[in-house]
Design an enzyme around this catalytic site. Structure first.
Site, PDB file in Angstrom:
ATOM      1  N   LYS A  20     105.518  65.675 -77.509  1.00 18.67           N
ATOM      2  CA  LYS A  20     106.615  66.410 -78.128  1.00 18.67           C
ATOM      3  C   LYS A  20     107.494  67.083 -77.063  1.00 18.67           C
ATOM      4  O   LYS A  20     108.715  66.927 -77.075  1.00 18.67           O
ATOM      5  CB  LYS A  20     106.001  67.450 -79.078  1.00 18.67           C
ATOM      6  CG  LYS A  20     106.965  68.231 -79.924  1.00 18.67           C
ATOM      7  CD  LYS A  20     106.273  68.762 -81.165  1.00 18.67           C
ATOM      8  CE  LYS A  20     105.481  70.040 -80.947  1.00 18.67           C
ATOM      9  NZ  LYS A  20     106.298  71.232 -80.719  1.00 18.67           N
ATOM     10  N   GLN A 163     109.624  77.165 -72.286  1.00 18.92           N
ATOM     11  CA  GLN A 163     110.883  76.965 -73.014  1.00 18.92           C
ATOM     12  C   GLN A 163     112.001  77.750 -72.349  1.00 18.92           C
ATOM     13  O   GLN A 163     113.109  77.244 -72.143  1.00 18.92           O
ATOM     14  CB  GLN A 163     110.728  77.410 -74.468  1.00 18.92           C
ATOM     15  CG  GLN A 163     109.830  76.494 -75.268  1.00 18.92           C
ATOM     16  CD  GLN A 163     109.616  76.973 -76.686  1.00 18.92           C
ATOM     17  OE1 GLN A 163     109.989  78.094 -77.043  1.00 18.92           O
ATOM     18  NE2 GLN A 163     108.998  76.142 -77.499  1.00 18.92           N
ATOM     19  N   ASP A 311      99.054  75.843 -76.468  1.00 21.59           N
ATOM     20  CA  ASP A 311      99.163  75.178 -77.770  1.00 21.59           C
ATOM     21  C   ASP A 311      97.810  74.719 -78.310  1.00 21.59           C
ATOM     22  O   ASP A 311      97.731  74.193 -79.425  1.00 21.59           O
ATOM     23  CB  ASP A 311     100.112  73.976 -77.667  1.00 21.59           C
ATOM     24  CG  ASP A 311     101.561  74.431 -77.550  1.00 21.59           C
ATOM     25  OD1 ASP A 311     101.850  75.601 -77.890  1.00 21.59           O
ATOM     26  OD2 ASP A 311     102.402  73.635 -77.103  1.00 21.59           O
ATOM     27  N   ARG A 342      99.900  83.342 -84.738  1.00 18.63           N
ATOM     28  CA  ARG A 342      98.696  82.515 -84.605  1.00 18.63           C
ATOM     29  C   ARG A 342      97.426  83.316 -84.372  1.00 18.63           C
ATOM     30  O   ARG A 342      96.333  82.783 -84.580  1.00 18.63           O
ATOM     31  CB  ARG A 342      98.866  81.481 -83.488  1.00 18.63           C
ATOM     32  CG  ARG A 342      99.620  80.282 -83.965  1.00 18.63           C
ATOM     33  CD  ARG A 342      99.563  79.126 -82.997  1.00 18.63           C
ATOM     34  NE  ARG A 342     100.515  78.133 -83.464  1.00 18.63           N
ATOM     35  CZ  ARG A 342     101.188  77.299 -82.691  1.00 18.63           C
ATOM     36  NH1 ARG A 342     101.014  77.323 -81.383  1.00 18.63           N
ATOM     37  NH2 ARG A 342     102.020  76.429 -83.216  1.00 18.63           N
TER      38      ARG A 342
HETATM   39  C1  S3P Z   1     106.876  74.375 -75.079  1.00 26.98           C
HETATM   40  C2  S3P Z   1     106.453  75.544 -74.500  1.00 26.98           C
HETATM   41  C3  S3P Z   1     105.499  76.458 -75.131  1.00 26.98           C
HETATM   42  C4  S3P Z   1     104.753  75.772 -76.254  1.00 26.98           C
HETATM   43  C5  S3P Z   1     105.650  74.990 -77.167  1.00 26.98           C
HETATM   44  C6  S3P Z   1     106.385  73.917 -76.382  1.00 26.98           C
HETATM   45  C7  S3P Z   1     107.841  73.548 -74.358  1.00 26.98           C
HETATM   46  O1  S3P Z   1     106.204  77.547 -75.666  1.00 26.98           O
HETATM   47  O2  S3P Z   1     104.023  76.709 -76.999  1.00 26.98           O
HETATM   48  O3  S3P Z   1     104.899  74.357 -78.176  1.00 26.98           O
HETATM   49  O4  S3P Z   1     108.047  72.365 -74.728  1.00 26.98           O
HETATM   50  O5  S3P Z   1     108.426  74.032 -73.389  1.00 26.98           O
HETATM   51  P1  S3P Z   1     106.576  78.850 -74.766  1.00 26.98           P
HETATM   52  O6  S3P Z   1     107.517  78.417 -73.727  1.00 26.98           O
HETATM   53  O7  S3P Z   1     107.210  79.792 -75.732  1.00 26.98           O
HETATM   54  O8  S3P Z   1     105.270  79.328 -74.228  1.00 26.98           O
END
Ligand code: S3P
Length: 649
Positions: A20, A163, A311, A342
């Site tokens: 993903k 993110q 995750d 969560r």
């Molecule tokens: C993700 C970063 C994580 C993760 C999310 C996907 C990403 O979040 O929990 O499912 O693709 O960069 P955070 O950056 O908020 O930790």
């Protein structure tokens, strides 16, 4: 959704959809390239679809063919007419904020109820350091992005978040000079790896990530997305818990920043074997083989390790619920801001199964035991839904409300579980199998046997070149007359017919099966196959003969040129001494001949790698199999297992 406990072990191979996180990123990076990119094995969940839809609304043309996406980027994004709906996807919203901040457009981002509850100041603040103009509804969606030029910034992130880091990196591409990003702790590094691999001005040193201004857009790229390791985690825990299980999850992304959960489970006593098989876009991928163990021990999970399993915490909590002793999870306050809170929803799930849980502001304390039949609310959170399914299957069953949220990442989990627990030989849809490799690796024997086992047609590409040489010889065409050869190649009518397990080669109305096997035709076939025009002319025929799946093709450029979209690709290799020994055995020669066979083979390897037309290359998504120490049956079994797993995708 009612789920009963599993009564049989899970046995076999699972192939999962593309990752993903990488799928979101691949689309966004492709949208910034100057020529078309190809993304294969794209994630199948609703979250990834949200990114597809938003980019389309911004004017990016995305053609989707089956599980493959093809992108044709426009020169510039255009302001969307309606708000961009990021649905349930935090990654879509946060990464788009960075991507769009410096684009000279005006856009509004919205999301579903859960996403609208998630904090956005963590992205708005660092982006404001670049001069981005972003308005929020008290730090939440809707998010309005205004056109404003960006300047470079050196950003120190307050919280560890991949993110946010990725959003900042995307914005930094559109600032005037080089920017830097420092994160308080390492988080998943897909953006760094992929951007570097695709030619974006990104580099990292031990402390920070440097992002240069995107003066020149990179050329488009071709990226095969490894399978989603977070989805694999549900399998790893389930196969560990269900007695007698032995499951191999194939072609999974094995980025070290995503594998925290493997270390934790191993410490608890799980049996997990990791086999690295390849690299794509700076990302390593391979297999995870998991065998059930009779007991798990409690463990503590804190800080940095928790970050690298962010995750997978929910499914790790399920493993802890089955372990002996008290486990603690701390330092994961961020879990309160995911698709659900969560910490609370995990505690509620375990309590429903009569497990003793204490909730802390930043984590959980779990007393392992014997989970009972439970009624669980998924809270609209895919990871809770999937972890609850693991709890139910490995424990005493459950009724799960809102299980359909699993489709955000892995909607097919339960059908996959059912398949591996019933050792039925139900068949899925037939696919295309490509086997490439050097001379003497056993490709044709393997392809022939494999096609018999699978009930597939064996498209013997070597026979096609031989038939062309045979026809050219009969028509008196010189083997260096490219034009004439290309003309014959374009009209070549070769078919394969199978009777009683024997495959015959027909050229027009003639059965040429044995006529094309003479040493003279062998030699001429290798000459005609050197002409690029001839190879090009025969592409259509090879593709036509393979049809829409249900074919095994073998050669040197099947996975790279003839069928780049083949769903299962293999690169079959063996050490030169072993390949020479096989050839020598076939020829039944003496000792001197062996040395000669070995020398010829080395020369041939050299020619295959360096030749102009279709050089021998390993496709990025090919599984490499070294058959030096394997017999033919072992190789065929291994390939068959993988093909059967892909047939069911
Ligand atoms: C993700 C970063 C994580 C993760 C999310 C996907 C990403 O979040 O929990 O499912 O693709 O960069 P955070 O950056 O908020 O930790």
């Amino acid at each position: 959704m009612k789920i009963s406990p599993l009564v049989k072990p899970l046995l076999g191979v699972v192939a999962l959809p593309g990752d993903k996180s990488m799928s979101h990123r691949a689309l966004m990076f492709a949208s910034l390239c100057q020529s078309a990119s190809e993304i294969r094995h794209f994630g199948q969940g609703a979250d990834n679809q949200a990114t597809v839809q938003c980019l389309r609304a911004l004017g990016v043309r995305i053609d989707v063919t089956g599980e493959d996406s093809y992108i044709l980027p426009p020169a510039h994004f255009t302001s969307p007419r309606a708000p961009l709906d990021c649905m349930n996807s935090g990654t879509t919203m946060r990464l788009l904020m960075g991507l769009l901040a410096g684009q000279n457009i005006h856009a509004t981002l919205i999301g579903d109820e859960s996403l609208s509850r998630r904090p956005m100041s963590r992205v708005v603040e660092p982006l404001a350091q670049f001069g981005a103009q972003i308005k929020t509804e008290r730090n939440h969606a809707p998010i309005e992005i205004f056109s404003h030029p960006l300047h470079a910034a050196n950003v120190s992130l307050k919280e560890p978040s991949a993110q946010v880091k990725s959003s900042v990196m995307l914005a930094a591409l559109f600032a005037e000079n080089e920017s830097t990003v420092v994160e308080p702790e390492q988080t998943r590094d897909h953006s760094e790896r992929m951007m570097q691999a695709f030619g974006f001005p990104v580099r990292r040193d031990s402390k920070r990530v440097h992002v240069g201004s995107l003066k020149k857009r990179p050329e488009g790229f071709s990226f095969w997305v490894p399978a989603d390791v977070s989805s694999a985690a549900f399998w790893v825990v389930l196969a560990t818990l269900v007695p007698g299980s032995d499951v191999t999850i194939i072609d999974v992304g094995l980025n070290p920043t995503r594998l925290g959960f493997v270390d934790v489970l191993k410490r608890m006593g799980a049996s997990i074997e990791m086999i690295v098989r390849g690299k794509s876009g700076g990302e390593t991928w391979g297999d995870l083989r998991v065998r059930a163990v009779s007991k798990l021990l409690a463990t503590n999970l804190v800080g940095h390790e928790a970050r690298l399993a962010i995750d997978e915490i929910v499914v790790l909590a399920v493993a802890m619920a089955f372990a002996q002793g008290r486990s603690c999870i701390a330092g994961v306050q961020d879990l309160r801001h995911k698709e659900s809170d969560r910490i609370e929803s995990t505690a509620a799930m375990l309590r429903a199964a009569q497990i003793n849980v204490e909730v802390k502001p930043d984590g959980l304390v779990i007393d392992g035991g014997r989970p009972q039949r439970a009624h669980i609310d998924a809270h609209g959170d895919h990871r809770i839904a999937l972890a609850a399914a693991v709890l139910a299957c490995a424990g005493s069953g459950a009724e799960i409300d809102g299980f359909d949220s699993a489709s955000v990442s892995y909607g097919n989990f339960l059908p996959d579980v059912r398949r591996l627990s019933e050792t039925s030989d139900h068949r899925g849809h037939a696919i295309t199998v490509a086997i490439d490799g050097p001379a003497g690796a056993g490709k044709s024997t393997v392809a022939r046997l494999l096609s018999q086992r699978l009930g597939y047609v064996y498209v013997d590409t070597g026979a096609i070149y031989r038939a062309l040489a045979w026809l050219a010889l009969r028509e008196g065409i010189a083997m260096d007359d490219r034009e004439a050869l290309t003309r014959v190649a374009k009209n070549l009518d070769v078919r394969f017919e199978s009777t009683a397990g024997q495959q015959r080669v027909l050229c027009g109305d003639e059965d040429v099966t044995t006529l094309i096997r003479t040493p003279q035709i062998s030699q001429l076939a290798s000459v005609v196959s050197q002409h690029p025009d001839v190879r090009q002319a025969l592409l259509d025929l090879q593709r036509r003969l393979a049809g829409n799946g249900g074919a095994v093709l073998e050669g040197r450029d099947i996975g790279t040129v003839v069928f780049p979209s083949a769903q299962a690709k293999f690169f079959l290799d063996a050490a030169p001494h072993e390949r020479a020994r096989r050839r020598y055995d076939q020829l039944g020669g003496d000792k001197a001949a062996y040395e000669e066979v070995l020398r010829e083979l080395s020369d041939r390897d050299q020619r295959d790698k360096s030749r102009e037309a279709a050089p021998l290359k390993i496709a990025v998504d090919a599984v490499c199999l070294d058959s030096t120490a394997l017999d033919v049956a072992q190789v065929v079994n291994e390939i068959e297992r993988r093909v059967r797993a892909k047939e069911r995708l």
